[in-house]
Design a protein around this motif. Structure first.
Motif, PDB file in Angstrom:
ATOM      1  N   VAL A 103      63.494  17.882 105.764  1.00 37.83           N
ATOM      2  CA  VAL A 103      62.117  17.796 106.242  1.00 37.83           C
ATOM      3  C   VAL A 103      61.953  16.513 107.057  1.00 37.83           C
ATOM      4  O   VAL A 103      62.426  15.440 106.661  1.00 37.83           O
ATOM      5  CB  VAL A 103      61.114  17.795 105.068  1.00 37.83           C
ATOM      6  CG1 VAL A 103      59.679  17.752 105.584  1.00 37.83           C
ATOM      7  CG2 VAL A 103      61.319  19.021 104.189  1.00 37.83           C
ATOM      8  N   GLY A 104      61.275  16.624 108.197  1.00 40.41           N
ATOM      9  CA  GLY A 104      61.060  15.464 109.049  1.00 40.41           C
ATOM     10  C   GLY A 104      59.673  15.446 109.660  1.00 40.41           C
ATOM     11  O   GLY A 104      58.882  16.382 109.489  1.00 40.41           O
ATOM     12  N   PHE A 127      60.290  12.464 103.559  1.00 41.49           N
ATOM     13  CA  PHE A 127      60.905  12.793 104.848  1.00 41.49           C
ATOM     14  C   PHE A 127      62.249  12.101 105.056  1.00 41.49           C
ATOM     15  O   PHE A 127      62.388  10.912 104.841  1.00 41.49           O
ATOM     16  CB  PHE A 127      59.950  12.403 105.983  1.00 41.49           C
ATOM     17  CG  PHE A 127      58.616  13.075 105.875  1.00 41.49           C
ATOM     18  CD1 PHE A 127      58.484  14.431 106.120  1.00 41.49           C
ATOM     19  CD2 PHE A 127      57.497  12.362 105.474  1.00 41.49           C
ATOM     20  CE1 PHE A 127      57.261  15.059 105.988  1.00 41.49           C
ATOM     21  CE2 PHE A 127      56.267  12.977 105.346  1.00 41.49           C
ATOM     22  CZ  PHE A 127      56.142  14.336 105.599  1.00 41.49           C
ATOM     23  N   GLN A 128      63.204  12.885 105.527  1.00 43.73           N
ATOM     24  CA  GLN A 128      64.516  12.349 105.867  1.00 43.73           C
ATOM     25  C   GLN A 128      64.512  11.705 107.256  1.00 43.73           C
ATOM     26  O   GLN A 128      65.338  10.840 107.545  1.00 43.73           O
ATOM     27  CB  GLN A 128      65.565  13.455 105.815  1.00 43.73           C
ATOM     28  CG  GLN A 128      65.818  13.994 104.422  1.00 43.73           C
ATOM     29  CD  GLN A 128      66.743  15.187 104.435  1.00 43.73           C
ATOM     30  OE1 GLN A 128      66.371  16.281 104.038  1.00 43.73           O
ATOM     31  NE2 GLN A 128      67.960  15.002 104.902  1.00 43.73           N
ATOM     32  N   VAL A 129      63.615  12.165 108.104  1.00 44.27           N
ATOM     33  CA  VAL A 129      63.509  11.655 109.467  1.00 44.27           C
ATOM     34  C   VAL A 129      62.042  11.423 109.791  1.00 44.27           C
ATOM     35  O   VAL A 129      61.208  12.299 109.532  1.00 44.27           O
ATOM     36  CB  VAL A 129      64.109  12.646 110.488  1.00 44.27           C
ATOM     37  CG1 VAL A 129      63.772  12.230 111.918  1.00 44.27           C
ATOM     38  CG2 VAL A 129      65.612  12.756 110.309  1.00 44.27           C
ATOM     39  N   VAL A 130      61.721  10.253 110.332  1.00 40.37           N
ATOM     40  CA  VAL A 130      60.389   9.982 110.882  1.00 40.37           C
ATOM     41  C   VAL A 130      60.600   9.501 112.307  1.00 40.37           C
ATOM     42  O   VAL A 130      61.153   8.417 112.533  1.00 40.37           O
ATOM     43  CB  VAL A 130      59.627   8.928 110.059  1.00 40.37           C
ATOM     44  CG1 VAL A 130      58.286   8.600 110.726  1.00 40.37           C
ATOM     45  CG2 VAL A 130      59.397   9.426 108.636  1.00 40.37           C
ATOM     46  N   LEU A 131      60.182  10.301 113.270  1.00 35.16           N
ATOM     47  CA  LEU A 131      60.397  10.019 114.684  1.00 35.16           C
ATOM     48  C   LEU A 131      59.053   9.800 115.357  1.00 35.16           C
ATOM     49  O   LEU A 131      58.149  10.640 115.254  1.00 35.16           O
ATOM     50  CB  LEU A 131      61.121  11.196 115.340  1.00 35.16           C
ATOM     51  CG  LEU A 131      61.521  11.034 116.807  1.00 35.16           C
ATOM     52  CD1 LEU A 131      62.623   9.989 116.951  1.00 35.16           C
ATOM     53  CD2 LEU A 131      61.976  12.375 117.381  1.00 35.16           C
ATOM     54  N   LEU A 153      68.143  15.870 111.617  1.00 40.09           N
ATOM     55  CA  LEU A 153      68.158  16.582 110.334  1.00 40.09           C
ATOM     56  C   LEU A 153      69.404  17.442 110.179  1.00 40.09           C
ATOM     57  O   LEU A 153      69.657  17.993 109.106  1.00 40.09           O
ATOM     58  CB  LEU A 153      66.915  17.466 110.203  1.00 40.09           C
ATOM     59  CG  LEU A 153      65.583  16.747 110.002  1.00 40.09           C
ATOM     60  CD1 LEU A 153      64.431  17.732 110.075  1.00 40.09           C
ATOM     61  CD2 LEU A 153      65.546  15.996 108.680  1.00 40.09           C
ATOM     62  N   GLY A 154      70.175  17.594 111.270  1.00 38.30           N
ATOM     63  CA  GLY A 154      71.407  18.373 111.213  1.00 38.30           C
ATOM     64  C   GLY A 154      71.205  19.863 111.361  1.00 38.30           C
ATOM     65  O   GLY A 154      72.066  20.648 110.957  1.00 38.30           O
ATOM     66  N   VAL A 155      70.078  20.266 111.968  1.00 41.32           N
ATOM     67  CA  VAL A 155      69.751  21.689 112.109  1.00 41.32           C
ATOM     68  C   VAL A 155      69.336  21.948 113.558  1.00 41.32           C
ATOM     69  O   VAL A 155      68.527  21.189 114.110  1.00 41.32           O
ATOM     70  CB  VAL A 155      68.597  22.094 111.161  1.00 41.32           C
ATOM     71  CG1 VAL A 155      68.178  23.545 111.382  1.00 41.32           C
ATOM     72  CG2 VAL A 155      69.015  21.871 109.713  1.00 41.32           C
TER      73      VAL A 155
END
Length: 210
Positions: A103-104, A127-131, A153-155
């Motif tokens: 989830v990001g 969250f694994q990613v916050v951009l 996120l690798g997807v």
């Protein structure tokens, strides 16, 4: 029903948190402190498509924004972040979602602003990613931010969903190939904007994992 997804990326303001008064107020205060003109909240919100906070401040100040201007904006935001609330059902949805898929967040706000807001309301850890919008070269509705968040996120974007309340969010999602999910509870939601899925409640998003 839209296709199942392997990751979910969210817009922030108007999707995860109710901040439609706090964010424009922080911009207005920073602009006043920087010697710029007065604006209404609606005028500030209309400028969100311009890009990152630095870009929007430049537009509002009618001169190049400085590091001091940006610091004023973030300081004002942090001072009023206690007035921000999480939309009902979002925390529960994120808890369930984050246990099942990556989830990001991709937001037009700066990375610094996103971390301030998400941390203040207790959501940052989901969250694994916050951009932030200051970390991409082209703002929404360009697909870059959605694509970068998915890549981190690798997807692939085509196997992810992007959830947002505004037409710009949905256009960015469609351009990236992600499932375009409308957060109909958000303050910029427009039912006329095409979406692959429109949600009336956050918990309905979990059906995309089936």
């Amino acid at each position: 029903m839209s296709r199942p997804v392997d990751a979910v990326v969210f817009d922030m303001d108007g999707t995860l948190i109710e901040s439609h008064e706090v964010v424009p107020a922080a911009y207005r205060a920073a602009v006043r402190a920087g010697g710029g003109p007065s604006y209404t909240d609606a005028e500030v919100i209309a400028g969100y498509s311009i890009g990152s906070p630095s870009d929007l401040l430049t537009h509002l100040l009618r001169r190049p924004a400085t590091a001091a201007d940006l610091d004023r904006y973030h300081t004002e935001l942090a001072a009023t972040a206690g007035r921000v609330s999480v939309y009902p059902g979002v925390t529960e949805m994120l808890t369930d979602l984050a246990a099942r898929v990556p989830v990001g967040v991709f937001t037009g706000a700066s990375h610094r602003a996103a971390e301030i807001m998400l941390d203040r309301v207790g959501l940052l850890g989901h969250f694994q990613v916050v951009l932030g919008g200051d970390q991409v070269s082209r703002p929404k509705p360009a697909p870059e931010g959605v694509e970068v968040a998915c890549r981190r996120l690798g997807v692939p974007a085509g196997r992810a969903a992007y959830v947002g309340d505004s037409p710009l969010d949905l256009r960015a999602a469609r351009s990236s190939g992600a499932v375009a999910v409308a957060a109909a509870w958000g303050h910029q939601y427009d039912s006329a904007e095409p979406a692959d899925l429109s949600l009336s409640r956050p918990g309905e998003l979990l059906a995309l994992l089936a």
